[in-house]
Design an enzyme around this catalytic site. Structure first.
Site, PDB file in Angstrom:
ATOM      1  N   ARG A   1      -6.934  12.854   0.831  1.00 49.68           N
ATOM      2  CA  ARG A   1      -5.829  13.308   1.794  1.00 49.68           C
ATOM      3  C   ARG A   1      -4.606  12.766   1.356  1.00 49.68           C
ATOM      4  NH1 ARG A   1      -7.425  10.190   7.325  1.00 49.68           N
ATOM      5  NH2 ARG A   1      -9.471  11.034   7.011  1.00 49.68           N
TER       6      ARG A   1
ATOM      7  N   GLU B   1      -8.618   1.003  -3.358  1.00 48.04           N
ATOM      8  CA  GLU B   1      -9.262   0.705  -2.407  1.00 48.04           C
ATOM      9  C   GLU B   1     -10.189   2.009  -2.052  1.00 48.04           C
ATOM     10  OE1 GLU B   1      -6.887  -0.163   0.818  1.00 48.04           O
ATOM     11  OE2 GLU B   1      -7.960   0.929   2.197  1.00 48.04           O
TER      12      GLU B   1
ATOM     13  N   GLY C   1       1.258  -1.536   4.478  1.00 50.30           N
ATOM     14  CA  GLY C   1       1.409  -0.040   3.954  1.00 50.30           C
ATOM     15  C   GLY C   1       2.266   0.484   4.765  1.00 50.30           C
ATOM     16  N   HIS C   2       1.805   1.147   5.823  1.00 47.49           N
ATOM     17  CA  HIS C   2       2.439   2.008   6.790  1.00 47.49           C
ATOM     18  C   HIS C   2       3.635   1.546   7.346  1.00 47.49           C
ATOM     19  CE1 HIS C   2       2.811   4.349  10.726  1.00 47.49           C
ATOM     20  NE2 HIS C   2       2.247   5.440   9.824  1.00 47.49           N
TER      21      HIS C   2
ATOM     22  N   ARG D   1      -9.265   8.063  -0.792  1.00 49.95           N
ATOM     23  CA  ARG D   1     -10.184   8.714   0.101  1.00 49.95           C
ATOM     24  C   ARG D   1     -11.129   9.758  -0.371  1.00 49.95           C
ATOM     25  NH1 ARG D   1      -9.086   6.652   5.559  1.00 49.95           N
ATOM     26  NH2 ARG D   1     -10.933   7.861   6.045  1.00 49.95           N
TER      27      ARG D   1
ATOM     28  N   ASN E   1       0.835  -1.087  -0.011  1.00 50.13           N
ATOM     29  CA  ASN E   1       0.107  -0.068   0.039  1.00 50.13           C
ATOM     30  C   ASN E   1       1.000   1.131  -0.060  1.00 50.13           C
ATOM     31  OD1 ASN E   1      -1.477   2.180   1.105  1.00 50.13           O
ATOM     32  ND2 ASN E   1      -3.099   0.726   1.721  1.00 50.13           N
TER      33      ASN E   1
ATOM     34  N   ARG F   1       3.855  18.747   1.790  1.00 49.21           N
ATOM     35  CA  ARG F   1       4.862  19.670   1.375  1.00 49.21           C
ATOM     36  C   ARG F   1       4.179  20.448   0.135  1.00 49.21           C
ATOM     37  NH1 ARG F   1      10.141  21.303   2.334  1.00 49.21           N
ATOM     38  NH2 ARG F   1      10.084  21.636   4.770  1.00 49.21           N
TER      39      ARG F   1
ATOM     40  N   HIS G   1       0.861   6.302   2.037  1.00 46.41           N
ATOM     41  CA  HIS G   1       1.897   7.169   2.660  1.00 46.41           C
ATOM     42  C   HIS G   1       2.987   7.765   2.217  1.00 46.41           C
ATOM     43  CE1 HIS G   1      -1.195   6.539   5.785  1.00 46.41           C
ATOM     44  NE2 HIS G   1      -1.004   5.336   5.777  1.00 46.41           N
TER      45      HIS G   1
ATOM     46  N   GLU H   1     -11.019  -9.286   2.949  1.00 41.45           N
ATOM     47  CA  GLU H   1      -9.960  -8.992   3.574  1.00 41.45           C
ATOM     48  C   GLU H   1     -10.081  -8.617   4.890  1.00 41.45           C
ATOM     49  OE1 GLU H   1      -7.185  -6.290   1.685  1.00 41.45           O
ATOM     50  OE2 GLU H   1      -6.502  -5.602   3.622  1.00 41.45           O
TER      51      GLU H   1
ATOM     52  N   HIS I   1      -5.701   3.595  -1.852  1.00 35.93           N
ATOM     53  CA  HIS I   1      -6.757   4.113  -1.176  1.00 35.93           C
ATOM     54  C   HIS I   1      -7.176   5.532  -1.725  1.00 35.93           C
ATOM     55  CE1 HIS I   1      -9.420   4.339   2.717  1.00 35.93           C
ATOM     56  NE2 HIS I   1     -10.250   4.835   1.549  1.00 35.93           N
TER      57      HIS I   1
ATOM     58  N   HIS J   1      -3.563  -4.415   7.573  1.00 39.72           N
ATOM     59  CA  HIS J   1      -3.880  -3.446   8.442  1.00 39.72           C
ATOM     60  C   HIS J   1      -3.044  -3.721   9.674  1.00 39.72           C
ATOM     61  CE1 HIS J   1      -5.428   0.411  10.222  1.00 39.72           C
ATOM     62  NE2 HIS J   1      -5.943   0.504   9.257  1.00 39.72           N
ATOM     63  N   GLY J   2      -2.069  -2.786   9.761  1.00 41.16           N
ATOM     64  CA  GLY J   2      -1.018  -2.637  10.952  1.00 41.16           C
ATOM     65  C   GLY J   2      -0.127  -3.368  10.873  1.00 41.16           C
TER      66      GLY J   2
ATOM     67  N   THR K   1      -7.148   6.415  10.107  1.00 34.85           N
ATOM     68  CA  THR K   1      -7.061   5.541   9.026  1.00 34.85           C
ATOM     69  C   THR K   1      -8.308   4.455   9.331  1.00 34.85           C
ATOM     70  OG1 THR K   1      -5.592   3.451   8.543  1.00 34.85           O
ATOM     71  CG2 THR K   1      -5.791   3.912  10.931  1.00 34.85           C
ATOM     72  N   THR K   2      -8.249   3.633   8.451  1.00 38.02           N
ATOM     73  CA  THR K   2      -9.617   2.947   8.435  1.00 38.02           C
ATOM     74  C   THR K   2      -9.691   1.940   9.669  1.00 38.02           C
ATOM     75  OG1 THR K   2      -9.304   2.510   6.231  1.00 38.02           O
ATOM     76  CG2 THR K   2     -10.902   1.336   6.998  1.00 38.02           C
TER      77      THR K   2
HETATM   78  N1  PXP Z   1      -6.024  -3.135   3.907  1.00 37.46           N
HETATM   79  C1  PXP Z   1      -6.911  -2.272   4.027  1.00 37.46           C
HETATM   80  C2  PXP Z   1      -8.172  -2.668   3.353  1.00 37.46           C
HETATM   81  C3  PXP Z   1      -6.495  -0.781   4.430  1.00 37.46           C
HETATM   82  O1  PXP Z   1      -7.500  -0.011   4.489  1.00 37.46           O
HETATM   83  C4  PXP Z   1      -5.232  -0.636   4.876  1.00 37.46           C
HETATM   84  C5  PXP Z   1      -4.949   0.707   5.373  1.00 37.46           C
HETATM   85  O2  PXP Z   1      -5.264   1.777   4.145  1.00 37.46           O
HETATM   86  C6  PXP Z   1      -4.293  -1.631   4.707  1.00 37.46           C
HETATM   87  C7  PXP Z   1      -4.498  -2.737   4.142  1.00 37.46           C
HETATM   88  C8  PXP Z   1      -2.807  -1.283   5.201  1.00 37.46           C
HETATM   89  O3  PXP Z   1      -2.650  -1.023   6.315  1.00 37.46           O
HETATM   90  P1  PXP Z   1      -1.460  -0.394   7.100  1.00 37.46           P
HETATM   91  O4  PXP Z   1      -0.891   0.818   6.265  1.00 37.46           O
HETATM   92  O5  PXP Z   1      -1.697  -0.251   8.362  1.00 37.46           O
HETATM   93  O6  PXP Z   1      -0.334  -1.671   6.625  1.00 37.46           O
END
Ligand code: PXP
Length: 254
Positions: A54, A75, A221-222, A50, A12, A23, A15, A156, A48, A199-200, A105-106
């Protein structure tokens, strides 16, 4: 059917756009990050879009569709605006997520069970356009069963709570949450749904969910974008890929 085999990694890149937008201007370029991710072993890219734009913007989706040779997982929230964008681009996958403007975040999964008729009508044209529709949900049986009924190809499962519990040191609760995710994966698979997780996730938590044989893809992602500050994006992705492969290789041997 036994889906165990190579576990796909979806990266993902939201970020990268967050840093760019902090910036203004065009750098860092999310497409460049996506191409680097591809070269480092990512099987797909997630972005994603949004409602408030953002991080990822409409032009990023256009650039990713034009520039990527691996699948794009688009997404978005289940809104008319996002459906029209998805139908225009026809990405490989569309992952529907709940979205609240004020959240960072989601935060939770989609309430598929509580919105079944609307979601069934929402999913149908996306399927007809050839997109694999994925629903981002919690591990509750009623949400998984409803996802199968509305015509999704993929669920997911939201790993955010599990990852937060691990990060906060609540290891007993984390183990309970992990077991619930495992049960959810088995149920989803038994209903003919492809199972993804996300996620996470970081190196350690990804390795735990990679051990569920039904899981076919992790979306991360993050953590990877953060880790890229220290070791570079390519090496961060390569290390995640390597760890996922180690887990699967050990399972194949067992
Ligand atoms: N999967 C989904 C559906 C998400 O909404 C996100 C966050 O945008 C992620 C995966 C990735 O999460 P993270 O950035 O915490 O790894």
């Amino acid at each position: 059917m036994q889906p165990m085999g190579r576990l796909r990694l979806g990266v993902n890149i939201d970020h990268v756009a967050t840093v760019r937008n902090a910036r203004g201007g065009a750098l860092p370029d999310p497409l460049r990050a996506a191409l680097l991710a591809e070269a480092a072993g990512a099987d797909g890219i997630t972005a994603h879009l949004r409602e408030d734009r953002r991080h990822i913007r409409d032009q990023d989706i256009e650039a990713l569709m034009a520039g990527l040779s691996i699948p794009l997982n688009f997404e978005c929230a289940a809104t008319d605006e996002m459906q029209a964008i998805a139908l225009r681009h026809k990405p490989h996958a569309v992952c529907l997520v709940p979205e609240k403007r004020e959240e960072r975040t989601t935060e939770g999964g989609l309430d598929v069970a509580g919105d079944e008729n609307r979601l069934a009508a929402f999913v149908a044209p996306l399927r007809e356009a050839g997109c694999r529709v994925s629903l981002f949900i919690g591990h509750e049986a009623r949400q998984i069963e409803a996802s199968a009924r509305v015509g999704a190809a993929v669920v997911e499962l939201h790993t955010g709570r599990y990852c937060d519990l691990v990060a906060d040191g609540h290891l007993e609760e984390a183990a309970v949450e992990l077991a619930a995710l495992q049960k959810g994966s088995a149920l989803a698979h038994s209903l003919g749904l492809e199972v993804h997780m996300g996620h996470g996730l970081n190196f350690e938590t990804a390795a735990e969910v990679a051990a569920f044989p039904e899981v076919q893809e992790l979306n991360i992602g993050h953590f990877l974008i953060g880790e890229a500050i220290f070791r570079g994006l390519g090496p961060a992705i390569e290390e995640m890929r390597r760890r996922m492969d180690v887990v699967r290789a050990e399972m194949e041997r067992a």
